[in-house]
Write a protein that holds these residues in place. Structure first.
Motif, mmCIF file in Angstrom:
data_model
loop_
_atom_site.group_PDB
_atom_site.id
_atom_site.type_symbol
_atom_site.label_atom_id
_atom_site.label_comp_id
_atom_site.label_asym_id
_atom_site.label_seq_id
_atom_site.Cartn_x
_atom_site.Cartn_y
_atom_site.Cartn_z
ATOM 1 N N ALA A 107 7.197 4.025 -4.202
ATOM 2 C CA ALA A 107 6.665 5.330 -4.597
ATOM 3 C C ALA A 107 5.298 5.610 -3.989
ATOM 4 N N ASN A 108 4.620 4.577 -3.495
ATOM 5 C CA ASN A 108 3.288 4.754 -2.916
ATOM 6 C C ASN A 108 3.327 5.195 -1.455
ATOM 7 N N VAL A 109 4.523 5.321 -0.887
ATOM 8 C CA VAL A 109 4.677 5.652 0.532
ATOM 9 C C VAL A 109 5.176 7.085 0.677
ATOM 10 N N SER A 110 4.562 7.833 1.585
ATOM 11 C CA SER A 110 5.031 9.178 1.918
ATOM 12 C C SER A 110 5.260 9.254 3.416
ATOM 13 N N ARG A 111 6.014 10.252 3.841
ATOM 14 C CA ARG A 111 6.277 10.392 5.270
ATOM 15 C C ARG A 111 6.032 11.819 5.711
ATOM 16 N N ALA A 112 5.735 11.964 7.007
ATOM 17 C CA ALA A 112 5.662 13.273 7.662
ATOM 18 C C ALA A 112 6.212 13.064 9.068
ATOM 19 N N ALA B 124 7.059 -5.674 1.538
ATOM 20 C CA ALA B 124 7.498 -7.027 1.170
ATOM 21 C C ALA B 124 6.497 -7.703 0.244
ATOM 22 N N GLU B 125 5.224 -7.377 0.414
ATOM 23 C CA GLU B 125 4.181 -7.964 -0.433
ATOM 24 C C GLU B 125 4.048 -7.251 -1.773
ATOM 25 N N GLY B 126 4.796 -6.166 -1.956
ATOM 26 C CA GLY B 126 4.688 -5.409 -3.192
ATOM 27 C C GLY B 126 3.376 -4.658 -3.311
ATOM 28 N N SER B 127 2.782 -4.308 -2.170
ATOM 29 C CA SER B 127 1.495 -3.627 -2.180
ATOM 30 C C SER B 127 1.620 -2.243 -2.819
ATOM 31 N N THR B 128 0.571 -1.860 -3.540
ATOM 32 C CA THR B 128 0.526 -0.525 -4.142
ATOM 33 C C THR B 128 -0.430 0.395 -3.374
ATOM 34 N N ARG B 129 -0.881 -0.050 -2.207
ATOM 35 C CA ARG B 129 -1.758 0.792 -1.400
ATOM 36 C C ARG B 129 -1.042 2.090 -1.032
ATOM 37 N N ARG B 130 -1.752 3.175 -1.049
ATOM 38 C CA ARG B 130 -1.185 4.446 -0.631
ATOM 39 C C ARG B 130 -0.962 4.409 0.877
ATOM 40 N N VAL B 131 0.243 4.767 1.307
ATOM 41 C CA VAL B 131 0.593 4.723 2.716
ATOM 42 C C VAL B 131 1.181 6.071 3.131
ATOM 43 N N THR C 155 7.100 1.023 16.485
ATOM 44 C CA THR C 155 7.439 -0.383 16.238
ATOM 45 C C THR C 155 6.363 -1.161 15.484
ATOM 46 N N PRO C 156 5.067 -1.151 15.889
ATOM 47 C CA PRO C 156 4.104 -1.897 15.087
ATOM 48 C C PRO C 156 3.896 -1.300 13.703
ATOM 49 N N MET C 157 4.126 0.028 13.570
ATOM 50 C CA MET C 157 3.984 0.662 12.262
ATOM 51 C C MET C 157 5.072 0.189 11.297
ATOM 52 N N MET C 158 6.257 -0.065 11.856
ATOM 53 C CA MET C 158 7.326 -0.619 11.029
ATOM 54 C C MET C 158 6.942 -1.995 10.509
ATOM 55 N N SER C 159 6.340 -2.797 11.372
ATOM 56 C CA SER C 159 5.900 -4.121 10.954
ATOM 57 C C SER C 159 4.859 -4.015 9.845
ATOM 58 N N MET C 160 3.924 -3.098 10.007
ATOM 59 C CA MET C 160 2.877 -2.929 9.001
ATOM 60 C C MET C 160 3.453 -2.460 7.667
ATOM 61 N N LEU C 161 4.284 -1.423 7.711
ATOM 62 C CA LEU C 161 4.850 -0.890 6.469
ATOM 63 C C LEU C 161 5.806 -1.886 5.827
ATOM 64 N N SER C 162 6.624 -2.557 6.625
ATOM 65 C CA SER C 162 7.553 -3.549 6.072
ATOM 66 C C SER C 162 6.802 -4.694 5.404
ATOM 67 N N THR C 163 5.664 -5.074 5.988
ATOM 68 C CA THR C 163 4.861 -6.142 5.400
ATOM 69 C C THR C 163 4.268 -5.711 4.068
ATOM 70 N N LEU C 164 3.715 -4.510 4.019
ATOM 71 C CA LEU C 164 3.158 -4.012 2.761
ATOM 72 C C LEU C 164 4.236 -3.927 1.685
ATOM 73 N N THR D 32 -7.458 -0.055 0.142
ATOM 74 C CA THR D 32 -7.610 1.370 0.395
ATOM 75 C C THR D 32 -6.387 1.917 1.137
ATOM 76 N N PRO D 33 -6.238 3.248 1.208
ATOM 77 C CA PRO D 33 -5.049 3.836 1.832
ATOM 78 C C PRO D 33 -4.905 3.500 3.311
ATOM 79 N N VAL D 34 -3.672 3.607 3.779
ATOM 80 C CA VAL D 34 -3.321 3.342 5.162
ATOM 81 C C VAL D 34 -2.558 4.556 5.691
ATOM 82 N N VAL D 35 -2.934 5.028 6.883
ATOM 83 C CA VAL D 35 -2.208 6.106 7.541
ATOM 84 C C VAL D 35 -1.684 5.551 8.865
ATOM 85 N N LEU D 36 -0.356 5.497 8.990
ATOM 86 C CA LEU D 36 0.302 4.942 10.168
ATOM 87 C C LEU D 36 0.826 6.102 11.007
ATOM 88 N N ILE D 37 0.321 6.236 12.241
ATOM 89 C CA ILE D 37 0.619 7.394 13.075
ATOM 90 C C ILE D 37 1.235 6.915 14.377
#
Length: 402
Positions: free
Chosen positions: A322-327, A289-296, A278-287, A266-271
């Motif tokens: 393409a599954n990642v957006s930013r604000a 690296a794993e080639g995850s298609t989860r919406r982020v 810093t922990p959000m970078m770890s989370m997004l970098s991991t997704l 399911t989608p992930v929202v990192l705030i």
């Protein structure tokens, strides 16, 4: 094994919970002074800045009150016990420390409250503390058993990279040449340094800011400059000014119950706010690296472009996923800050402006930043109908989200 509390003991502890609501901070401040006077070597285990400000005493007072108020229903304490045990394991708290704490805490209750505490009530508290110690020691033993290593381990600072006007990254590689440990994205390590002005070692927790890959552990540290009300950060200053490439630092194994749930699709929202990125970078970098298609949705707030770290990393991640957006929100837009390139919105995070992107019914929300920032984001999300169970936060300082 410690025997279960009797109904009378439970009743006595619960009845004295209001005493800790009223006098808890006085008791715990006395406790820390007493314990450090009797066992000065324990100052190495505790953040002395938090001691000076009184925030650690306040945290302990609230924890004791919560334990007393829920002595007949410990499940109501929720994730608090897990958070504390992870922090204890990261600080290398061991079973032999618990009797010392118990002795000084109970003595402080007597010395502060005097005749207001009778012998039977004090004995009830003694039994309650023994029960709590047993719970904590058991939970921490499991963490130690599963840890990548025990105690502090020497790491070499193989790279030091300035990321913004305030944040610098330290790439840590094991001094013995072994692979760096694995960890769950969102976790942290404790780094220990000797502080000359205090005459003791001082530990600090820093979130890991990269994906787990075995090459290094990276921490990205904000230099806490301080002001008239708050002193400059001792450890962050030492790291920024006194730790160069090639230096050795002592590090504990990764810990922390704030972690990305990688079993979901399911989608992930990192705030994040400021260095909370810093922990959000770890989370997004991991997704990624794993080639995850989860919406982020990556939502970040900072003051301006000068203190905005990792802009290039985020741009590259967006370009290849393409599954990642930013604000990105800048509270104070600078003359050279470019909307649409460096940031997206001026002002503080406002979910009404990014609802379609970041308020998703089946998403999990991860928060990290200053306490007031996280509380504001949590309140805003709940007001928009987000289930509080889907909101996860990391807290390093005093307090917890309501």
């Amino acid at each position: 094994m410690t025997s279960a509390l009797t109904p009378d003991q439970i009743s006595r502890v619960k009845a004295t919970a209001p005493v800790f609501a009223e006098h808890g901070a006085t008791i715990t401040k006395h406790f820390y002074r007493r314990m450090f006077a009797n066992r000065p070597e324990l100052r190495n285990l505790f953040n002395q800045t938090h001691q000076e400000s009184g925030s650690q005493a306040d945290v302990l007072a609230r924890a004791v009150y919560a334990y007393a108020a829920n002595i007949d229903n410990l499940g109501a304490l929720g994730s608090a016990v897990g958070r504390i045990t992870h922090k204890h394991a990261s600080l290398n708290i061991r079973p032999e420390h618990y009797p010392i704490v118990g002795e000084n805490l109970l003595a402080s209750v007597v010395e502060v409250l005097g005749d207001a505490v009778d012998a039977a009530t004090l004995e009830a508290w003694r039994a309650a503390y023994a029960q709590l110690a047993q719970i904590m020691i058991g939970a921490e033993a499991k963490l130690y058993d599963n840890a990548a290593w025990s105690g502090y381990r020497p790491f070499i600072v193989s790279r030091k990279v300035v990321e913004s006007d305030e944040i610098t990254s330290f790439y840590l590689t094991p001094a013995d040449g072994a692979q760096a440990a694995g960890f769950e994205p969102g976790q942290y390590v404790t780094v220990k340094r000797y502080v000359g002005e205090l005459g003791v070692d001082q530990p600090r927790q820093y979130s890991l800011s990269d994906a787990p890959h075995g090459k290094w552990l990276r921490i990205s540290v904000k230099r806490e400059a301080g002001n008239e009300a708050v002193p400059a950060g001792r450890l962050s200053t030492l790291l920024h000014e006194g730790v160069e490439e090639g230096s050795i630092v002592e590090v504990t194994a990764p810990m922390g119950d704030f972690r990305l749930d990688r079993t979901k699709s399911t989608p992930v929202v990192l705030i994040s706010g400021g260095v909370g990125i810093t922990p959000m970078m770890s989370m997004l970098s991991t997704l990624a690296a794993e080639g995850s298609t989860r919406r982020v949705a990556f939502v970040h707030a900072c003051r301006n472009g000068k203190v905005h770290a990792f802009k290039q990393w985020l741009a590259q991640t967006l370009a290849t996923n393409a599954n990642v957006s930013r604000a990105v929100f800048y509270e104070e837009v600078g003359a050279t800050d470019r909307q649409g390139v460096d940031y997206d919105f001026e002002g503080r995070i406002d979910f009404s402006r990014i609802a379609e992107q970041a308020v998703l019914p089946d998403a999990d929300y991860y928060l990290c930043g200053p306490m007031a920032f996280m509380q504001a984001q949590r309140d805003a999300l709940v007001a928009l109908g987000v289930d509080p169970a889907r909101i996860h936060s990391e807290v390093f300082g005093s307090g917890a989200l309501a």
